[in-house]
Scaffold this motif. Structure first.
Motif, PDB file in Angstrom:
ATOM      1  N   GLY A  18       0.770  -1.163   0.206  1.00  0.00           N
ATOM      2  CA  GLY A  18      -0.168   0.010  -0.053  1.00  0.00           C
ATOM      3  C   GLY A  18       0.683   1.328   0.082  1.00  0.00           C
ATOM      4  O   GLY A  18       0.521   2.177  -0.499  1.00  0.00           O
ATOM      5  N   ALA A  19       2.139   1.184   0.780  1.00  0.00           N
ATOM      6  CA  ALA A  19       2.810   2.424   0.772  1.00  0.00           C
ATOM      7  C   ALA A  19       3.428   2.643  -0.790  1.00  0.00           C
ATOM      8  O   ALA A  19       3.617   3.799  -0.998  1.00  0.00           O
ATOM      9  CB  ALA A  19       3.824   2.154   1.807  1.00  0.00           C
ATOM     10  N   VAL A  20       3.768   1.535  -1.444  1.00  0.00           N
ATOM     11  CA  VAL A  20       4.517   1.723  -2.760  1.00  0.00           C
ATOM     12  C   VAL A  20       3.340   2.380  -3.512  1.00  0.00           C
ATOM     13  O   VAL A  20       3.867   3.121  -4.440  1.00  0.00           O
ATOM     14  CB  VAL A  20       5.107   0.296  -3.226  1.00  0.00           C
ATOM     15  N   ILE A  21       2.108   1.686  -3.495  1.00  0.00           N
ATOM     16  CA  ILE A  21       1.261   2.246  -4.478  1.00  0.00           C
ATOM     17  C   ILE A  21       0.763   3.507  -4.156  1.00  0.00           C
ATOM     18  O   ILE A  21       0.802   4.362  -5.179  1.00  0.00           O
ATOM     19  CB  ILE A  21       0.036   1.439  -4.232  1.00  0.00           C
ATOM     20  N   ALA A  22       0.684   3.858  -2.968  1.00  0.00           N
ATOM     21  CA  ALA A  22       0.281   5.459  -2.581  1.00  0.00           C
ATOM     22  C   ALA A  22       1.721   6.556  -3.019  1.00  0.00           C
ATOM     23  O   ALA A  22       1.543   7.411  -3.363  1.00  0.00           O
ATOM     24  CB  ALA A  22       0.446   5.624  -1.070  1.00  0.00           C
ATOM     25  N   THR A  23       2.726   5.944  -2.855  1.00  0.00           N
ATOM     26  CA  THR A  23       4.011   6.775  -3.298  1.00  0.00           C
ATOM     27  C   THR A  23       3.982   6.986  -4.760  1.00  0.00           C
ATOM     28  O   THR A  23       4.169   8.146  -5.285  1.00  0.00           O
ATOM     29  CB  THR A  23       5.313   6.025  -2.945  1.00  0.00           C
ATOM     30  N   LEU A  24       3.647   5.741  -5.586  1.00  0.00           N
ATOM     31  CA  LEU A  24       3.537   6.049  -7.024  1.00  0.00           C
ATOM     32  C   LEU A  24       2.447   6.953  -7.335  1.00  0.00           C
ATOM     33  O   LEU A  24       2.696   7.705  -8.312  1.00  0.00           O
ATOM     34  CB  LEU A  24       3.575   4.762  -7.677  1.00  0.00           C
ATOM     35  N   SER A  29       0.731  12.270  -9.324  1.00  0.00           N
ATOM     36  CA  SER A  29      -0.002  13.134  -9.328  1.00  0.00           C
ATOM     37  C   SER A  29       0.710  14.594  -9.177  1.00  0.00           C
ATOM     38  O   SER A  29       0.129  15.614  -9.538  1.00  0.00           O
ATOM     39  CB  SER A  29      -1.243  12.984  -7.770  1.00  0.00           C
ATOM     40  N   PHE A  30       1.610  14.514  -8.472  1.00  0.00           N
ATOM     41  CA  PHE A  30       2.571  15.736  -8.311  1.00  0.00           C
ATOM     42  C   PHE A  30       2.833  16.216  -9.719  1.00  0.00           C
ATOM     43  O   PHE A  30       2.849  17.196 -10.175  1.00  0.00           O
ATOM     44  CB  PHE A  30       3.979  15.336  -7.508  1.00  0.00           C
ATOM     45  N   PHE A  31       3.623  15.112 -10.596  1.00  0.00           N
ATOM     46  CA  PHE A  31       3.692  15.659 -11.874  1.00  0.00           C
ATOM     47  C   PHE A  31       2.871  16.269 -12.790  1.00  0.00           C
ATOM     48  O   PHE A  31       2.788  17.171 -13.676  1.00  0.00           O
ATOM     49  CB  PHE A  31       4.524  14.437 -12.829  1.00  0.00           C
ATOM     50  N   ALA A  32       1.445  15.593 -12.650  1.00  0.00           N
ATOM     51  CA  ALA A  32       0.398  16.041 -13.365  1.00  0.00           C
ATOM     52  C   ALA A  32      -0.250  17.357 -12.897  1.00  0.00           C
ATOM     53  O   ALA A  32      -0.371  18.029 -13.507  1.00  0.00           O
ATOM     54  CB  ALA A  32      -0.927  15.122 -13.290  1.00  0.00           C
TER      55      ALA A  32
END
Length: 67
Positions: A18-24, A29-32
């Motif tokens: 879950g932490a890896v998915i949230a990070t990705l 989202s940041f780049f978008a």
């Protein structure tokens, strides 16, 4: 009791996934938001971010988690 011990071993693995998915998701989202994918994607992502923040803020808290 054996079943409970088996589930305890799975919890850290699920938290890690879950932490890896949230990070990705956060990086994408940041780049978008900063406009890497174009202006329309940036605006849509920013609106989605604000809507989710308001939704999460307005969720009622569980009585057991209040200090």
């Amino acid at each position: 009791m054996t079943e409970r011990r088996m589930n305890e071993g799975q919890t850290p693995a699920l938290h890690s996934i879950g932490a890896v998915i949230a990070t990705l998701f956060g990086v994408a989202s940041f780049f978008a938001i900063i406009g890497v994918f174009g202006l329309s994607t940036s605006i849509a992502t920013l609106v989605l971010f604000v809507a989710l923040a308001v939704f999460i803020f307005r969720l009622p808290q569980d009585q057991g988690t209040r200090p």
